[in-house]
Write an enzyme that holds these catalytic residues in place. Structure first.
Site, mmCIF file in Angstrom:
data_model
loop_
_atom_site.group_PDB
_atom_site.id
_atom_site.type_symbol
_atom_site.label_atom_id
_atom_site.label_comp_id
_atom_site.label_asym_id
_atom_site.label_seq_id
_atom_site.Cartn_x
_atom_site.Cartn_y
_atom_site.Cartn_z
ATOM 1 C CE LYS B 77 2.120 1.884 5.925
ATOM 2 N NZ LYS B 77 2.384 1.587 4.500
ATOM 3 C CB SER B 152 -0.878 2.678 2.700
ATOM 4 O OG SER B 152 0.343 1.991 2.725
ATOM 5 C CB SER B 176 2.446 2.457 0.454
ATOM 6 O OG SER B 176 1.148 2.092 0.043
#
EC number: 6.3.5.7
Lengths: 103, 487
Positions: B77, B152, B176
């Site tokens: 990420k 997210s 997330s």
């Protein structure tokens, strides 16, 4: 137009946070923040008398270490990330501008 | 190589048997990403040269036969810093930022021989639940490209679901990792707060943030947590507790395990299909020998308010560092230093980030601190107590991960309140610092639905144990999306 937070307050909060909200955006942000702060206020229903606040859930307490300087030998890599440099230093604009409010 | 119907074990065997070299595997992975990702947009940055160089080196050194991660391409990420590889947190303010060190989690993975092929898309600074708040691109759900991948960590979850990589790292502040795992039909674990070092994770809510793995199955997930867990001198909130082998209880089954379903999590607002999936999951656990009962977490309905006060307050403080001086975007045509701060931040942050910073600044400001921040911190204590009470009589909590399956791109962005309410089922786990994992558990109109397994603090073992038992008894994790013939 609102109850929980006014446009003036939003402007003030933005200033504290070093943000500028354009005048035409102000109603949009104010309406949204007002709604969210309205939700925040539902917490007043909860009886928290004598309840300790929780600021962290770590199981560590007051971890100490020696304060030892460490040279990462990455001066140039660090400077490469800076938007403006000169002679191995990071350049910034005039700190105090006599002419200058931010408006 | 696409990674459908693969696992770390199956790929590792091919590497060890020399059916494929790490370099070939990396090449095929990059090729597959290029083929698929035009439709999915899971990646912000690919590191072809770096990945191939690393793979060659690993081939030369030899794949380690006892290390499942040796030579394994993965994705990371974009809020986890990677040395020499652009890291933006999907924000314009960091669009040209190249870190000079690896986050501890990324460094530990690299040391074990994983190859980071690229950085995945996300909501800017991890603020959002659909990856639509990225400053750079919209990620599409591989199961239905008109739907969001969640967020997210939407890029990481979509990349794994689309078979682009076998595993990815995400981060979870209020759901997330787990919510995008649910939306994409993959396994996502948010470990106990303190289990994984946050060093090098671009900070959002420092008392809530955790890095965790997103994988196709539970065993792979446990293997990855083994790799990244443990104390780190660079993060003094990381726990010094001994790290067990998270794969050691996978085959233990759930006989006698006491599972509770919080009635508040099954209340109104929950999609009918999601509710059905949770109830069917409960039946499966009963058949496997667990007991399942209703439990109560009475302060659940105050979670969203408490969470958004606390996380926004912490964010407003953490994001002060982005000022356009040492790194990141710097505004042009400024009059003085203060003007530079204000213009750089106002141009560099997106609307959602500005909203959170202002909410946090407001909640912490003079005259409001007691009514907002302190009150939220007290409600947090009550929510922790709720969990503690349940865990006196139960070993595990079963709950829906998200109130609905993946929704349409563009449906939710206009109203932040709707977006915030979507986190109601995941954020209590962050407030209490517990381990929580979403596992694929069913479908609703062709879209995957996950359920959440929540354990006691530092008891990821039981979470993995139950998750694996469920996965072995069902075939939801084996389903793959049909992506228009591109795979």
């Amino acid at each position: 137009m609102t109850e929980k937070i006014s446009e003036d307050q939003v402007k003030h909060v933005a200033e504290l946070a070093k943000l500028k909200i354009d005048d035409d955006q102000l109603p949009y942000f104010t309406t949204q923040l007002d709604k969210i702060i309205g939700l925040f206020e539902t917490l007043s229903e909860v009886d928290t008398d004598g309840v300790e606040p929780t600021s962290s859930v770590t199981d560590q307490v007051n971890v100490m270490r020696e304060d030892i300087a460490d040279n990462w030998h990455q001066r140039q890599a660090l400077l490469d990330n800076a938007p403006d440099t000169q002679d191995g230093y990071i350049r910034v604009p005039t700190i105090i501008d006599e002419s200058g409010s931010n408006e | 190589m696409n990674y459908f119907n693969q696992s770390l074990t199956s790929i590792h065997k091919q590497l060890v048997d020399k059916d494929i070299s790490a370099e070939e595997l990396t090449n095929q992975t990059l090729k597959n990403i290029k083929q698929v990702d035009g439709d999915i947009n899971a990646f912000l940055t690919l590191d072809e040269d770096g990945a191939l160089a690393q793979a060659k080196q690993l081939d030369e050194n030899g794949i380690e036969p006892d290390n499942l991660l040796s030579g394994m391409p993965v994705a990371i990420k974009d809020n986890i810093v990677t040395k020499g590889l652009k890291t933006t947190a999907a924000s314009k303010i960091l669009e040209n930022f190249t870190p000079i060190y690896d986050a501890t989690a990324a460094a530990k993975m690299k040391k074990l021989g994983t190859i980071a092929v690229g950085k995945t898309n996300m909501d800017e600074f991890a603020m959002g639940g659909s990856t639509e708040n990225s400053a750079f691109k919209i990620t599409h759900n591989p199961w239905d490209k008109t739907k969001v991948p969640g967020g997210s960590s939407g890029g990481s979850a979509a990349a794994v679901a689309a078979g682009e990589v076998i595993a990815a790292l995400g981060s979870d502040t209020g759901g997330s990792i787990r919510q995008p795992a649910s939306f994409n039909g993959v396994v996502g674990m948010k470990p106990t707060y303190g289990r994984v070092s946050r060093w090098g994770l671009i900070a959002f809510g420092s008392s809530l943030d955790q890095i965790g793995p997103i994988t196709r199955n539970v065993a792979d997930n446990a293997t990855l947590l083994n790799a990244i867990a443990g104390h780190d001198d660079h993060d003094l909130t990381s726990s010094t507790k001994e790290v067990p082998d998270f794969t050691s209880t996978l085959k233990k089954g759930v006989k006698g395990l006491r599972i509770g379903i919080p009635s508040e999590f099954m209340a109104q607002g929950l999609d009918d299909d999601v509710k059905k999936v949770v109830n069917e999951t409960a039946e499966t656990f009963k058949k496997l020998g667990a007991t399942v009962d209703e439990v109560s977490l009475p302060h659940t309905k105050y979670g969203v308010a408490a969470y958004y006060i606390i996380s926004s307050s912490e964010a407003s403080s953490n994001l002060q560092r982005f000022d356009g001086i040492r790194y990141g975007r710097r505004a042009k045509n400024v009059k003085n230093l203060d003007d530079l701060y204000i213009k750089s931040r106002s141009e560099g942050f997106g609307d959602e980030v500005k909203r959170r910073i202002m909410l946090g600044t407001f909640s912490l400001s003079a005259g409001f601190y007691d009514a907002y921040f302190k009150k939220a911190a007290q409600v947090r204590t009550l929510m922790i107590n709720d969990f503690t009470n349940v865990f006196k009589d139960f070993d595990l909590i079963l709950a829906p991960t998200a109130p609905t399956p993946a929704y349409g791109i563009g449906e939710d962005v206009s109203d932040p309140m709707t977006m915030y309410m979507n986190d109601v089922l995941t954020l209590p786990v962050n407030l209490a610092g517990l381990p929580g994992m979403s596992v694929p558990a069913g479908f609703s109109k062709g879209l995957p639905v996950g359920v959440q397994l929540i354990g006691r603090p530092y008891d990821e073992l039981t979470v993995y144990q139950a998750g694996n038992a469920f996965e072995q008894a069902t075939d939801f994790a084996k389903q793959t999306p049909k992506m228009g013939g591109n795979n």
